[in-house]
Scaffold this active site. Sequence first.
Site, mmCIF file in Angstrom:
data_model
loop_
_atom_site.group_PDB
_atom_site.id
_atom_site.type_symbol
_atom_site.label_atom_id
_atom_site.label_comp_id
_atom_site.label_asym_id
_atom_site.label_seq_id
_atom_site.Cartn_x
_atom_site.Cartn_y
_atom_site.Cartn_z
ATOM 1 N N ASP A 81 3.163 -1.269 8.953
ATOM 2 C CA ASP A 81 1.763 -1.625 7.715
ATOM 3 C C ASP A 81 2.136 -1.594 6.432
ATOM 4 O O ASP A 81 3.016 -1.083 5.892
ATOM 5 C CB ASP A 81 0.710 -0.852 8.210
ATOM 6 C CG ASP A 81 1.057 0.537 7.995
ATOM 7 O OD1 ASP A 81 2.251 0.999 8.362
ATOM 8 O OD2 ASP A 81 0.255 1.392 7.562
ATOM 9 N N GLU A 139 0.489 3.055 9.707
ATOM 10 C CA GLU A 139 1.055 4.597 9.123
ATOM 11 C C GLU A 139 0.110 5.248 8.089
ATOM 12 O O GLU A 139 -0.087 6.140 7.981
ATOM 13 C CB GLU A 139 2.541 4.517 9.083
ATOM 14 C CG GLU A 139 3.107 6.250 8.378
ATOM 15 C CD GLU A 139 2.608 6.671 7.299
ATOM 16 O OE1 GLU A 139 2.143 7.597 7.337
ATOM 17 O OE2 GLU A 139 2.475 5.954 6.304
#
Length: 404
Positions: A81, A139
């Site tokens: 991400d 994350e």
Amino acid sequence: MPEFKAAIDAIVPELIDFRHDLHAHPETAFCEERTSGKVLAALKTIPGLDIQNNLAGGTGIAATLNADKPGPCVLLRADMDALPIHELSDLPYRSTIDGKMHACGHDGHTTCLLGTARVLAQFADRLPGKVKFCFQPAEEDGAGGERMIEDGVLENPHVDAAFAFHGWPEIPVGRIISVPGAILAAAAPFEIEFTGKGGHAAYPHRTADILLAAAQFVTNLQAIRSRFIDPLDPVVISVCAVHAGHATNVIPETCQLKGTIRALSEQAHTTAKQLVQRFLMNTATSFDVRADLRFASDYPVLINDEACAELVADVGRQLLGADKVKTKYPPSMGGEDFAFFARHVPSAMFRVGLQPAGAFEYPGLHNPRFNFNDDAIPTAIQMFCGIAQRYLSTHGDASGAYEI
Ligand SMILES: [Zn+2]
Ligand SMILES: [Zn+2]
């Protein structure tokens, strides 16, 4: 190991293109659809992988090499991400999406794990066990790692140990840091809403002033760290957003606060969370207002297993040189959801240097000018390959395996 090195060098140019493409198309937590699609397509071209996709809400992927082979299973993890930050670099492959960028280098982590899968697949018959490549979403926000575990990434086949790395702008390329114990903090983001009776600023006695309540609460919070928790047990409480009101003569009815609690021990973390709740309730009672507290995606302390951290350091000493490996480095109050993996299986996260040779400064993580350094790609893949090889050969039947 020379074979690993040659195999890595052969794919680095393609991997650099792959990373630049990810960098130009950043996607934030649980929206990593394009990224996950690119990773999945690339994994499908690698022979010998058993692939599971649609994990952790849709974008998570796990691919296992030697899935049916006896022996231990080691998991290598990358996060995919990006962050809600507007990129300010002038890179030719800078973010094409306003307000989103890979400011934490997860484009680099994803690329290096994919490269590792490509290299290790070429040596699958010489690996005395299984390697699971874990590509997780979210994350930065949303605990994607925890969702991967809930979706069974540590089972079928059962994972015996897990490793991950983070690109680290504070040390030069070609170096690593591997430290045992607590290396990154528990992190509990919180949101608070005060509500009370608003009214005319000239008649505050007819209102319940949520702004005064919120202001006192923000100030008093710092007493938690300084007066309720052992000074040798690190805790940080930061309020980072306050939203309330719009006029010079109106006491508003609502006020929202956002912030985060960080700690390097679970005990201090739990104590700090309980005290924040208590301080909030006491403030609300004193000012006759209502206060609601919500914690979101609470990450545990990331505790590196001693033997796993030493394995990483030793692989680094052999592959990079003893002078390139740091085993002492202060912990950070940053958070990391690899901590969820470390809670379940022996694990270690190591740091890989990003600073170019001769540079004294490099934009920090989450900086709008940050960029993962392509020169770190070979080091990270070399380390991942060496770690997988070393773990499997020291925890399983090593006959016929490579020695490094
Ligand atoms: Zn980050
Ligand atoms: Zn990160």
